[in-house]
Design a protein around this motif. Structure first.
Motif, short mmCIF file in Angstrom:
data_model
loop_
_atom_site.label_atom_id
_atom_site.label_comp_id
_atom_site.label_asym_id
_atom_site.label_seq_id
_atom_site.Cartn_x
_atom_site.Cartn_y
_atom_site.Cartn_z
N TYR A 95 41.56 60.20 23.71
CA TYR A 95 40.13 60.32 24.02
C TYR A 95 39.26 59.71 22.92
CZ TYR A 95 40.95 63.15 28.16
OH TYR A 95 41.33 63.58 29.40
N GLY A 96 39.67 59.98 21.67
CA GLY A 96 38.93 59.41 20.55
C GLY A 96 38.96 57.90 20.57
N HIS A 97 40.17 57.35 20.79
CA HIS A 97 40.31 55.89 20.82
C HIS A 97 39.55 55.31 22.00
CE1 HIS A 97 42.99 56.08 17.50
NE2 HIS A 97 43.91 56.75 18.14
N TYR A 98 39.59 56.01 23.11
CA TYR A 98 38.88 55.55 24.31
C TYR A 98 37.37 55.47 24.04
CZ TYR A 98 37.74 55.14 29.31
OH TYR A 98 37.28 54.70 30.54
N ALA A 99 36.86 56.51 23.34
CA ALA A 99 35.42 56.53 23.01
C ALA A 99 35.07 55.38 22.09
CB ALA A 99 35.07 57.85 22.33
N GLU A 100 35.92 55.14 21.08
CA GLU A 100 35.63 54.07 20.12
C GLU A 100 35.64 52.70 20.79
OE1 GLU A 100 36.92 55.94 15.85
OE2 GLU A 100 38.45 54.81 16.91
N ASN A 101 36.43 52.58 21.86
CA ASN A 101 36.58 51.29 22.52
C ASN A 101 35.57 51.06 23.65
OD1 ASN A 101 38.07 48.79 23.17
ND2 ASN A 101 38.64 49.89 25.02
N LEU A 102 34.83 52.13 24.04
CA LEU A 102 34.02 52.04 25.26
C LEU A 102 32.96 50.94 25.21
CD1 LEU A 102 33.97 53.38 28.03
CD2 LEU A 102 32.23 54.94 27.21
N GLU A 103 32.36 50.75 24.04
CA GLU A 103 31.32 49.72 23.92
C GLU A 103 31.92 48.33 24.17
OE1 GLU A 103 27.93 48.22 20.74
OE2 GLU A 103 29.45 49.66 20.12
N GLN A 104 33.08 48.07 23.53
CA GLN A 104 33.77 46.79 23.71
C GLN A 104 34.21 46.63 25.17
OE1 GLN A 104 33.94 44.35 21.34
NE2 GLN A 104 34.67 43.18 23.09
N ALA A 105 34.64 47.75 25.78
CA ALA A 105 35.08 47.72 27.19
C ALA A 105 33.92 47.27 28.08
CB ALA A 105 35.56 49.11 27.61
N ASN A 106 32.73 47.86 27.86
CA ASN A 106 31.57 47.49 28.67
C ASN A 106 31.17 46.04 28.47
OD1 ASN A 106 31.08 49.92 30.07
ND2 ASN A 106 30.16 50.84 28.26
N LYS A 107 31.25 45.60 27.22
CA LYS A 107 30.89 44.22 26.88
C LYS A 107 31.83 43.25 27.61
CE LYS A 107 29.34 43.39 22.34
NZ LYS A 107 29.85 43.53 21.00
N THR A 108 33.14 43.53 27.53
CA THR A 108 34.15 42.67 28.15
C THR A 108 34.00 42.67 29.66
OG1 THR A 108 35.62 43.23 26.33
CG2 THR A 108 36.64 42.18 28.24
N LEU A 109 33.69 43.85 30.23
CA LEU A 109 33.50 43.96 31.67
C LEU A 109 32.34 43.06 32.12
CD1 LEU A 109 34.14 45.33 34.40
CD2 LEU A 109 32.66 47.22 33.73
N LYS A 110 31.21 43.15 31.41
CA LYS A 110 30.04 42.32 31.73
C LYS A 110 30.40 40.83 31.66
CE LYS A 110 25.89 45.00 30.52
NZ LYS A 110 26.02 45.92 29.39
N GLU A 111 31.12 40.48 30.60
CA GLU A 111 31.52 39.08 30.36
C GLU A 111 32.38 38.57 31.51
OE1 GLU A 111 34.32 37.93 26.97
OE2 GLU A 111 32.41 38.41 25.98
N GLN A 112 33.36 39.38 31.90
CA GLN A 112 34.26 38.98 32.99
C GLN A 112 33.51 38.83 34.31
OE1 GLN A 112 37.44 37.94 32.89
NE2 GLN A 112 37.26 38.13 30.66
N LEU A 113 32.54 39.72 34.54
CA LEU A 113 31.76 39.65 35.78
C LEU A 113 30.93 38.37 35.80
CD1 LEU A 113 30.65 43.38 36.12
CD2 LEU A 113 32.20 42.14 37.64
N ARG A 114 30.55 37.92 34.59
CA ARG A 114 29.76 36.69 34.51
C ARG A 114 30.64 35.46 34.74
NH1 ARG A 114 27.82 37.44 29.62
NH2 ARG A 114 28.99 35.73 28.71
N LYS A 115 31.84 35.45 34.10
CA LYS A 115 32.64 34.22 34.14
C LYS A 115 33.69 34.17 35.25
CE LYS A 115 34.89 34.51 30.15
NZ LYS A 115 35.29 34.47 28.73
N ASN A 116 34.19 35.34 35.68
CA ASN A 116 35.36 35.36 36.55
C ASN A 116 34.97 35.70 37.99
OD1 ASN A 116 37.78 36.02 37.85
ND2 ASN A 116 38.72 36.76 35.96
N LYS A 117 34.88 34.64 38.80
CA LYS A 117 34.37 34.81 40.16
C LYS A 117 35.27 35.71 41.01
CE LYS A 117 32.82 31.94 43.98
NZ LYS A 117 32.85 30.56 44.47
N SER A 118 36.59 35.53 40.88
CA SER A 118 37.49 36.32 41.75
C SER A 118 37.47 37.80 41.34
CB SER A 118 38.91 35.76 41.74
OG SER A 118 39.41 35.74 40.42
#
Length: 317
Positions: A95-118
């Motif tokens: 849970y601690g690691h998940y919390a620390e990674n959440l910001e990066q997770a959201n950033k990567t998700l946004k990035e993928q939605l922008r670049k990855n059409k499928s």
């Protein structure tokens, strides 16, 4: 004996009520988490729409957390609160690691939605399934942290042979919960610092500094020393500095919506006083004394001046 017997009966009732509530909320949580694991993680792994590293960044240890909660719910169904919590606590660090990674997770998700059409199409399609009830993947990703916080608020009554294990478990849950809250607080603070940095014209004023905490901001009137007119200024209060700014010219080609920094006052040598704040109608006046300068700040709202006074004195302290 009678009184201790009835006490025990009361505890037993409270304990079974807590266990029942824990089980019901755990089932609901698992159902929601299952949506992410089944309709996103598992299928995306099989299809290879996202590279393994990207998949790992977005979802982190979500599958392991899902398994741990699943095992906990099985124990709870059988009434084994002690064994369930003992087992669950071995996975708490996730849970601690998940919390620390959440910001990066959201950033990567946004990035993928922008670049990855499928991936964009896939996500949209999955979210239209009836099981999602209009929820988006973004709404479901913070669930484990909300769940941990919720577990931390349960009154767990200990009356079993697992007493020591359960109290250890409760302690571990609240420690990890604190770790998660801290991580979230730090993330929100760095977003505030970044936002203020972007609001200011140029790079001269360094807002992003390790250890600095954002406190508040707002418009106040500056009372000049020689009878000129009052100046309306935007102030930002941090844990160590107080920044005075004014809006850039509205017709400036680049900075029309930015603020120009006029002064940065360090708080460690500041004395805050209320000059007058007795009449509700006219608001109040604050005096901020620094070694080489005294600021007189005014607001027409009494409540506003009171709030600023409290924030400033707390920050200076």
């Amino acid at each position: 004996l009678g009184s201790s017997g009835s006490q025990r009966a009361r505890w037993e009732r409270k304990r079974s009520r807590t266990a029942k509530e824990l089980l019901e909320t755990e089932h609901k949580y698992l159902e929601q988490l299952d949506l992410v694991v089944t309709f996103f993680v598992t299928i995306l792994k099989a299809k290879g729409t996202l590279k393994p590293a990207v998949l790992d960044t977005i979802f982190g240890p979500l599958e392991s957390m899902y398994s741990a909660s699943h095992v906990l719910s099985l124990h709870l169904e059988r009434g084994n609160l002690g064994r369930g919590l003992e087992n669950f606590c071995q996975n708490l660090e996730l849970y601690g690691h998940y919390a620390e990674n959440l910001e990066q997770a959201n950033k990567t998700l946004k990035e993928q939605l922008r670049k990855n059409k499928s991936f964009r199409r896939f996500k949209k399609l999955q979210e239209t399934r009836p099981q999602f009830q209009g929820r988006k993947l973004e709404d479901l990703l913070p669930l484990p942290l909300q769940r941990l916080h919720q577990c931390n608020t349960y009154p767990i009554v200990i009356t079993s042979e697992y007493a020591a294990i359960i109290s250890e478990a409760v302690k571990s849950i609240s420690e990890v919960s604190r770790w998660v809250q801290d991580t979230v607080r730090k993330r929100e603070n760095s977003l505030q610092l970044l936002r203020v940095q972007k609001l200011l014209k140029g790079q001269k004023t360094q807002v992003l500094t390790p250890g600095r905490w954002y406190i508040r901001e707002g418009w106040l009137l500056v009372v000049p020393s020689k009878g000129e007119e009052l100046k309306r200024r935007m102030f930002f209060l941090f844990s160590d500095i107080f920044i005075a700014t004014k809006p850039c010219h509205p017709l400036h080609p680049l900075n029309s919506n930015k603020l120009a920094c006029q002064a940065v006052y360090p708080l460690h040598q500041c004395v805050v006083d209320k000059v007058f704040g007795h009449t509700q109608s006219q608001g109040g006046l604050l005096s901020l004394s620094f070694p080489h300068k005294t600021l007189l700040l005014m607001s027409s709202e009494q409540q506003d001046i009171d709030d600023w006074y409290q924030s400033l004195t707390a920050a200076v302290r």
